[in-house]
Design an enzyme around this catalytic site. Structure first.
Site, mmCIF file in Angstrom:
data_model
loop_
_atom_site.group_PDB
_atom_site.id
_atom_site.type_symbol
_atom_site.label_atom_id
_atom_site.label_comp_id
_atom_site.label_asym_id
_atom_site.label_seq_id
_atom_site.Cartn_x
_atom_site.Cartn_y
_atom_site.Cartn_z
ATOM 1 C CB THR A 164 65.263 -6.620 123.609
ATOM 2 O OG1 THR A 164 63.861 -6.930 124.451
ATOM 3 C CG2 THR A 164 66.120 -7.169 124.336
ATOM 4 C CG ASP A 177 62.771 -12.475 126.365
ATOM 5 O OD1 ASP A 177 63.796 -12.677 125.646
ATOM 6 O OD2 ASP A 177 61.935 -11.487 126.223
ATOM 7 C CB THR A 193 64.781 -8.985 120.498
ATOM 8 O OG1 THR A 193 63.897 -7.890 120.357
ATOM 9 C CG2 THR A 193 64.960 -9.698 119.059
#
Length: 327
Positions: free
Chosen positions: A197, A228, A247
């Site tokens: 991420t 998420d 992350t």
């Protein structure tokens, strides 16, 4: 107010044997993105503009897993997701299942500013076309790299989600594709965890906080899986008090509403920024592995992680600047 501050990340959980050349490439990219953000802040750009600008740059580089270079689904395609949040008024926008938009974070901002909604997914997100334009379209092939095609093949041979496609897990044999004593995600075996991420958090000179996060998700993920990163309060959150981008193991971050928890313990327990980050990483991840970056309205910057490393960089108006990977 303590002036502006900025932090960026390129994922938490790093192979300790990651080649030095790859480490240097990551540091160069993080430094470049930090400098873009610093220039924008010195030009008095609002925090929301700066986080979009920096994450767009991260999405355009295939080194980390967002935009170009995103992890591939089990079908060999790319399904990207992103979110952005302006702490000034708690406005937010998010997208999932994006396949042809060059910059998912900019599409998320369009959802926030040009639609009546906060979150659009799949074809609905792709079809958001304001008259003013603002989103560049490319073929799905643009996002796919040769390296990721090879990693998807490894994941399929091992019949696993490759949570970190750079690290063989204990007992992971590429030839026989056997996983002994694997880690698990929601009860299913995964490989050892890692960077997947990118994100940026900013507080500008006016004390306004913003956050943005973007990812391609997990290698060999099921089509339609949402992590998420686009979930406000889980992977991304910004309010009057702070801005946070997370992350790591998405399912654990979702369960712990990690980003919102940082703001909550600051608001309700009166913790300082670093204290709040440390508390949340320690108390809210259960067995999950993750990291986060955060800024406060007072110009502070903080980060935390409970794994081997996190690609990160931060800078403040008083001249402090740091780019690092390890503890």
């Amino acid at each position: 107010m303590g002036g502006w501050a900025i932090a960026v990340h390129g994922g938490a959980g790093v192979d300790p044997n990651l080649p030095l050349e790859r480490q240097e490439q990551a540091k160069v990219l993080l430094t470049r993105c930090l400098n873009i953000g610093i220039s924008a802040l010195r030009s008095s750009l609002p925090a929301i503009d700066v986080v979009e600008l920096v994450v767009r740059e991260l999405e355009s580089d295939p080194l980390f897993n967002s935009g170009r270079g995103s992890a591939l689904t089990e079908k060999g395609t790319v399904e990207m997701e992103a979110s952005i949040m302006d702490g000034h008024g708690r406005r937010c926008g998010a997208v999932s299942g994006v396949t042809t938009v060059k910059s998912p974070v900019s599409l998320a901002r369009l959802v926030m500013e040009k639609s009546p909604h906060s979150y659009l997914a799949f074809s609905g997100a792709e079809e958001l076309r304001p008259p003013t334009g603002g989103v560049e379209m490319v073929d799905n092939e643009y996002f796919i790299t040769e390296e990721n095609v090879g990693m998807l093949q490894l994941a399929k041979e091992a019949n696993t989600i490759l949570f970190d496609y750079r690290i063989p897990t204990v007992g992971f044999d590429k030839c026989s594709a056997v996983v002994e004593n694997p880690l698990q995600m929601n009860g299913l075996p995964i490989s050892v965890y890692a960077p997947e991420t990118v994100g940026c958090v900013v507080v500008d000179g006016e004390g306004r906080c913003a956050a943005a996060t973007s990812t391609g998700g997990l290698m060999n993920k099921m089509s339609g899986r949402i992590g998420d990163s686009p979930l406000i309060g889980a992977g991304t959150y910004a309010c009057e008090v702070c801005g946070v981008s997370c992350t790591g193991e998405g399912e654990a971050i979702i369960r712990g509403t990690l980003a919102r928890e940082v703001a909550a313990v600051m608001e309700y327990k009166g913790l300082g920024l670093q204290e709040a980050v440390d508390y949340v990483v320690k108390e809210r991840l259960d067995q999950g592995k993750a990291g986060l970056i955060a800024v406060s309205r007072n110009g502070e910057v903080a980060y935390g992680f409970n794994c081997i490393g996190m690609f990160r960089g931060c800078a403040t108006q008083d001249g402090f600047m740091e780019v690092g990977i390890w503890e």
